[in-house]
Enzyme design. Structure first.
Site: not given
Ligand code: GLA
Length: 517
Positions: A163, A197-199, A218
């Site tokens: 993450d 997340w694309g960053e 997410d």
């Molecule tokens: C981020 C990830 C999720 C999950 C949460 C856990 O938001 O993108 O998929 O793993 O962390 O906190």
């Protein structure tokens, strides 16, 4: 089923999709999977976050889900990676090393991994590239990259999601590259799932670092399936089709299929979209409470065949008609094409898919297979008209032949052999791993990589679609102690001749302890 001679299929693929095939046969050296052979088709499995969030996660839940992967038929359909997401799995001791949280995971994280491996599933764990995981419930890997990757290797992880929380001042490419180097140093082959997340636009650089990378935020908050967020993730991920291929996948996040709040139609369209996008299929619902409809969607082998196609091409939107989207340009291993007609609108829409939409000539006589109704029509010329209800999708496969073969999916009875040799006399012990292929064709013999330790030998035999890797262990010349080997075997998909994901399993040998009961 009528079989097409291999050389004809081979010629069609070569002529029609020369570029993709050339690329896939000679992956550029910077693609990480060229070295480890992992995730040459999108990873499939289950992760807890979408349904559960953090705190209900513990060893009991993960074991129950692992058992349900098997009893529901999902393992047989290809879902294999399973383990905790962000929970309270480990903490860092005074010596800087990670230790399992025994309150939530009484068998320890290695014990949970053994449970999973023994059942023919693979072990997924979670961490973070920053100082802590998102809720700060667990330490992140920042400045502990090498010791943490050594811990994941010791726990026998096969997949690690990393993450991007609490990473102030860090650069995604640099941080994830350091983690890759740490993982290489730890010596265990692991699927690396980057989650920024694309960053940092990982689709531009991460093929040499990981096997998949999140392209979006997410898809939902835990327990709250969100259709509009799923549509947003789809739109963002669609644009990145050129970055995906065997061993390097765009990841628009885990599945929401089967979560409360989605209709059956939405479940089906969502799954169809993830299949045509060659997205990782990490289920996110509570498998212990699935309806028959959810099981049927998640285990639809004809849809999964699109996702697990050995050419690994991500389909894209080629045209819109009214509100409906026509997704295509996803050639498949046998020379056929996947097409999705998706209607995100509110009224039923008739849509004409023309043969030029899929890169074919209008006069071609083609068969059309509907992968949800499992019916074939044709041959027909020019195109086909389908009427799609609101939120629904028609997932089609279009081909010159009406054979519609499916590519291989491997199902193993175990990923772990453990031998105990008592006493000081030389002993020979044997144990087998059996692999079954689901898919239309048999596979050639798996080739075991050289470089096994002197105490281990492996012989492969074949019985149709089943193959056995017979392991013989000899204690000759070994001192008392623990020995470990990771066996790698390789194969090719016989129609397209594409390499298949390498097959790895663990062998442990304990010499000199009293016989175990
Ligand atoms: C981020 C990830 C999720 C999950 C949460 C856990 O938001 O993108 O998929 O793993 O962390 O906190």
């Amino acid at each position: 089923m009528r079989r097409i001679p291999l050389f004809i299929v081979g010629m069609c693929i070569t002529l029609l999709f020369q570029d993709q095939v050339k690329w896939a046969q000679n992956p550029p050296p910077q693609v990480r999977a060229a070295e480890d052979g992992l995730a040459l088709t999108p990873p499939m499995g289950w992760y807890p976050w979408n349904e559960f969030g953090q705190d209900p996660q513990n060893e009991k839940l993960i074991k129950e889900i692992a058992d349900t992967l098997i009893s529901s038929g999902m393992k047989g359909a290809g879902y294999v990676y399973v383990g905790p997401d962000e929970g309270r799995c480990f903490s860092r001791g005074a010596d800087g090393k990670l230790t399992s949280n025994l309150a939530g995971y009484p068998s320890g994280l290695r014990g949970l991994g053994d449970y999973i491996h023994r059942r023919g599933l693979k072990y997924a764990l979670y961490t973070d590239a920053g100082t802590h995981t998102c809720s700060k419930a667990m330490p992140g890997t920042k400045d502990h990259e090498f010791e943490d990757m050594a811990a994941f290797a010791a726990w026998r992880a096969d997949y690690v999601k990393i993450d991007w929380c609490n990473t102030e001042g860090q650069n995604p490419a640099q941080s994830y590259t350091k983690l890759r180097d740490a993982q290489r140093a730890a010596g265990r082959p692991i699927v690396f799932s980057l989650c920024s997340w694309g960053e940092g636009e990982p689709w531009k650089w991460a093929a040499s670092v990981g096997h998949l990378w999140r392209t979006t935020g997410d898809i939902c908050a835990p327990g709250k399936a969100d259709w509009s967020a799923a549509m947003g993730n789809t739109a963002a991920n669609e644009k990145l089709f050129a970055a995906a291929g065997p061993g390097h996948w765009n990841d628009p996040d885990m599945l929401i299929t089967g979560m409360a709040g989605l209709s059956e139609t939405q479940n089906r369209s969502f799954f169809s979209l993830w299949c045509i996008m060659a997205a990782p299929l990490m289920a996110g619902n509570d498998l212990r409470k699935m309806t028959a409809s959810t099981i049927q969607i998640l285990t639809n082998r004809e849809a999964i065949a699109i996702n697990q196609d050995p050419l690994g091409i991500q389909g894209r939107i080629v045209r819109r008609e009214g509100q409906a989207e026509i997704w295509a340009r996803k050639p498949l291993f046998d020379g056929s094409q996947a097409v999705l007609v998706f209607n995100p609108g509110t009224t039923p829409t008739p849509v004409r898919v023309t043969w030029p939409d899929i890169g074919s000539v209008e006069s071609a006589a083609l068969y059309v297979r509907n992968l949800w109704t499992h019916q074939t029509t044709g041959p027909q010329r020019g195109g086909i008209t389908v009427t799609v209800p609101p939120s629904d999708a028609a997932l089609l496969r279009i081909s010159k032949s009406n054979a519609f073969p499916t590519p291989p999916i491997i199902v193993a009875d175990s990923y772990w052999l453990s031998f105990h040799a008592a006493g000081s006399e030389t002993q020979k012990l044997t144990g087998a791993i059996t692999l079954k292929t689901t898919g239309s064709d048999e596979l050639p013999l798996w080739k075991v990589r050289s470089g096994l330790p002197p105490w281990l030998s492996v012989a492969v035999t074949k019985h149709g679609k089943s193959q056995t890797l017979a392991n013989t262990v000899s204690t000759a010349g070994l001192a008392q102690g623990l020995y470990h080997a990771v066996v790698r075997a390789d194969n090719i998909e016989p129609v397209s001749r594409q390499p298949m994901s390498a097959f790895y399993y663990d062998v442990d040998l304990e010499v000199g302890e009293a016989e175990r009961k």
